[in-house]
Design a protein around this motif. Sequence first.
Motif, PDB file in Angstrom:
ATOM      1  N   TYR A  80       4.452  24.492  53.300  1.00 47.11           N
ATOM      2  CA  TYR A  80       4.217  23.177  52.289  1.00 47.11           C
ATOM      3  C   TYR A  80       3.025  22.352  53.173  1.00 47.11           C
ATOM      4  O   TYR A  80       2.985  22.071  53.924  1.00 47.11           O
ATOM      5  CB  TYR A  80       5.521  22.362  52.156  1.00 47.11           C
ATOM      6  CG  TYR A  80       6.769  23.409  51.734  1.00 47.11           C
ATOM      7  CD1 TYR A  80       7.689  23.808  52.547  1.00 47.11           C
ATOM      8  CD2 TYR A  80       6.828  24.090  50.303  1.00 47.11           C
ATOM      9  CE1 TYR A  80       8.496  24.673  52.345  1.00 47.11           C
ATOM     10  CE2 TYR A  80       7.915  24.635  50.117  1.00 47.11           C
ATOM     11  CZ  TYR A  80       8.699  25.131  50.932  1.00 47.11           C
ATOM     12  OH  TYR A  80       9.788  25.733  50.222  1.00 47.11           O
ATOM     13  N   LEU A  81       2.426  21.606  51.960  1.00 49.97           N
ATOM     14  CA  LEU A  81       1.649  20.542  52.351  1.00 49.97           C
ATOM     15  C   LEU A  81       2.027  19.152  51.366  1.00 49.97           C
ATOM     16  O   LEU A  81       1.599  19.352  50.139  1.00 49.97           O
ATOM     17  CB  LEU A  81       0.172  20.997  52.156  1.00 49.97           C
ATOM     18  CG  LEU A  81      -0.910  19.865  52.498  1.00 49.97           C
ATOM     19  CD1 LEU A  81      -0.971  19.655  53.977  1.00 49.97           C
ATOM     20  CD2 LEU A  81      -2.203  20.205  52.025  1.00 49.97           C
ATOM     21  N   GLN A  82       2.675  18.532  51.972  1.00 48.47           N
ATOM     22  CA  GLN A  82       3.133  16.839  51.230  1.00 48.47           C
ATOM     23  C   GLN A  82       1.903  16.335  51.364  1.00 48.47           C
ATOM     24  O   GLN A  82       1.415  15.854  52.568  1.00 48.47           O
ATOM     25  CB  GLN A  82       4.291  16.505  51.853  1.00 48.47           C
ATOM     26  CG  GLN A  82       4.779  15.279  51.333  1.00 48.47           C
ATOM     27  CD  GLN A  82       5.278  15.295  49.969  1.00 48.47           C
ATOM     28  OE1 GLN A  82       5.896  16.299  49.534  1.00 48.47           O
ATOM     29  NE2 GLN A  82       4.738  14.316  48.918  1.00 48.47           N
ATOM     30  N   MET A  83       1.140  15.705  50.398  1.00 45.81           N
ATOM     31  CA  MET A  83       0.153  15.020  50.294  1.00 45.81           C
ATOM     32  C   MET A  83       0.513  13.655  49.697  1.00 45.81           C
ATOM     33  O   MET A  83       0.770  13.463  48.435  1.00 45.81           O
ATOM     34  CB  MET A  83      -0.738  15.565  49.386  1.00 45.81           C
ATOM     35  CG  MET A  83      -1.362  17.076  49.887  1.00 45.81           C
ATOM     36  SD  MET A  83      -2.833  17.789  49.122  1.00 45.81           S
ATOM     37  CE  MET A  83      -2.061  17.730  47.517  1.00 45.81           C
ATOM     38  N   ASP A  84       0.319  12.601  50.291  1.00 48.93           N
ATOM     39  CA  ASP A  84       0.782  11.097  49.891  1.00 48.93           C
ATOM     40  C   ASP A  84      -0.334  10.128  49.864  1.00 48.93           C
ATOM     41  O   ASP A  84      -1.525  10.345  50.612  1.00 48.93           O
ATOM     42  CB  ASP A  84       2.053  10.637  50.764  1.00 48.93           C
ATOM     43  CG  ASP A  84       3.087  11.115  50.648  1.00 48.93           C
ATOM     44  OD1 ASP A  84       3.959  11.480  51.763  1.00 48.93           O
ATOM     45  OD2 ASP A  84       3.686  11.923  49.662  1.00 48.93           O
ATOM     46  N   SER A  85      -0.339   9.195  49.200  1.00 49.97           N
ATOM     47  CA  SER A  85      -1.405   8.268  49.219  1.00 49.97           C
ATOM     48  C   SER A  85      -2.740   9.044  49.001  1.00 49.97           C
ATOM     49  O   SER A  85      -3.838   8.727  49.767  1.00 49.97           O
ATOM     50  CB  SER A  85      -1.714   7.522  50.668  1.00 49.97           C
ATOM     51  OG  SER A  85      -0.380   6.862  50.730  1.00 49.97           O
ATOM     52  N   LEU A  86      -2.710   9.727  47.819  1.00 51.02           N
ATOM     53  CA  LEU A  86      -3.950  10.501  47.674  1.00 51.02           C
ATOM     54  C   LEU A  86      -4.952   9.717  46.984  1.00 51.02           C
ATOM     55  O   LEU A  86      -4.939   8.698  46.408  1.00 51.02           O
ATOM     56  CB  LEU A  86      -3.521  11.653  46.515  1.00 51.02           C
ATOM     57  CG  LEU A  86      -2.807  12.890  47.109  1.00 51.02           C
ATOM     58  CD1 LEU A  86      -2.190  13.350  45.939  1.00 51.02           C
ATOM     59  CD2 LEU A  86      -3.866  13.592  47.721  1.00 51.02           C
TER      60      LEU A  86
END
Length: 125
Positions: A80-86
């Motif tokens: 998985y790759l959790q991407m925040d504050s994109l």
Amino acid sequence: QLQLVESGGGLVQPGGSLRLSCAVSGSMLAYDAIGWLRQAPGKEREGVSCISNSGDSTSYADSVKGRFTISRDNAKNMVYLQMDSLKPEDTGIYYCAAGFGGYGSGYYCHNFGDWGQGIQVTVSS
């Protein structure tokens, strides 16, 4: 040969989040790491993050440190790759790929041999 299939991409507003998933099928014996790479329009492909098969070692590009988190569930053969504050500059096609890990000034991944088909991530208002 591994098969890798990405999912979870899409359109998100700046500041939002997405979680990319990579389903891995086949034997990982030929590799010891999984990485996420991306390619923005008109730019070269770049490494984003990678993780060792055990999950004990990870690395991130400077541009995503503190915002993205890579993880894996070996029981489910998922990465998985959790991407925040994109940010808009995170826009691109994201690929997961199987490769090899090493240690220099930190953990890094290289020699990616098997790739997924890629998935679009668009960050725009």
